[in-house]
Design an enzyme around this catalytic site. Sequence first.
Site, PDB file in Angstrom:
ATOM      1  CE  LYS A   1     -10.853  -3.564 -22.580  1.00 40.17           C
ATOM      2  NZ  LYS A   1     -11.951  -2.587 -22.426  1.00 40.17           N
TER       3      LYS A   1
ATOM      4  CD  GLU B   1      -3.075  -0.860   2.218  1.00 40.39           C
ATOM      5  OE1 GLU B   1      -2.807  -0.130   3.193  1.00 40.39           O
ATOM      6  OE2 GLU B   1      -4.092  -1.579   2.160  1.00 40.39           O
TER       7      GLU B   1
END
Length: 434
Positions: free
Chosen positions: A243, A70
């Site tokens: 993609k 984090e």
Amino acid sequence: MTHPSPSSSPSSPNTLSHPALAAQDPELAALVGAEEQLQADTLRLIPSENYVSTAVLEASGTVLQNKYSEGYPGRRYYEGQQNIDPVERLAVDRAKSVFGVEHANVQPYSGSPANLAVYLAFAEPGDTVMGMALPMGGHLTHGWGVSATGKWFRGVQYGVRHDTGLIDFDEVRDLALKERPKLIFCGGTALPRTIDFAAFAEIAREAGSVLVADIAHIAGLIAGGAHPSPVPHADVISTTTHKTLRGPRGAMLMSREEHAKAIDKAVFPGLQGGPHNQTTAAIAVALHEASQPSFRDYAHAVVANARALAEALLARGFDLVSGGTDNHLILMDLTPKDVPGKVAAKALDRAGIVVNYNTVPYDPRKPFDPSGVRIGTPSLTSRGLGTQHMPTVAEWIDRGVAAARAGDEDALTKIRSEVADLMAAHPAPGLPTH
Ligand SMILES: *Cc1c(COP(=O)(O)O)cnc(C)c1O
């Protein structure tokens, strides 16, 4: 050439590629092996899909996945970041270099959370936001009603012209000046034409809106110089990495330095917890690949293939939204062929040709049973298919749609075997050779 009957695949799970998985969990290993076989044997035409390289696959399967991180490099909430920080810095630096941006955040889990982070950074709940309507080719996260972005914000939507299938910038300007949206999204999921980022930027400037270019579909074309870049025009650039960019499932947000803080704060701690470090690593690998000259060739070949396929489909009497394509994607309206999109998509699937049914602009049919089919060339280009193969692909689609109309299962089986032959001659990246 002989090959196992594709409809009865897989003959056996691919235990060689995943020996530990096969020993530990044969049931799951068999499913993975079957998916590998399916991806090897079929002609995958879904324009948002691709085949990642073995290197990207390896990076996403590493022990980086065991680590919590984090925060951002140099400012983490957990110790032990000696290797993770440089991994994330590599991904960020490569994103900046490939796209020519001042700031990149590579932590968004996927495209939808990336877009939600943009809302969090630049808008308040209830604010007006503007995007292309989903049935016109926009994305759910551009303020469409069923999405959190349309429930928590006031989404106003533009479309394309009925006669041309193209965006009407007078309509976009009128709507923007009337509504003064906080955010304007451009880009979408079923847009076969070049996006005019400069025209959107001018409207956003006039309306006092933040322009978000969502390049999820075309990021690889932009990286490879086969589509204009939004960089000089958009305030924020949002993209998936899986993609046309041919990386792992993930996303990135990019901007000028002035928006860096707002974007980073929105992603963490605003929206997410720990980044998926194995994905960050795989994004870094994909960006390295995208910086190579061969990726430029790939991006241009994707577009050349789509153009050739569109021409071959038009010659066979198919009705293409906007009359063709400038990019990797073709949207067909099957109304003149007298077959609903879903019936055609399911028949083509049985013929080893994987597409998705899709609404077309002003579709009189329902979204779950629309008039269109959406196809694209990123995957077949990754296998090395070229323009010389596109007449054959168009012929298979034509025969498949005709067989769907006639209910001719034998014709579909015949196509499936022809498809498998061509696929066997063009092995896909990342897949084990069975
Ligand atoms: C795919 C896509 C997204 C969402 O990506 P997910 O990773 O599926 O959440 C967002 N915007 C556009 C334009 C897309 O094409």
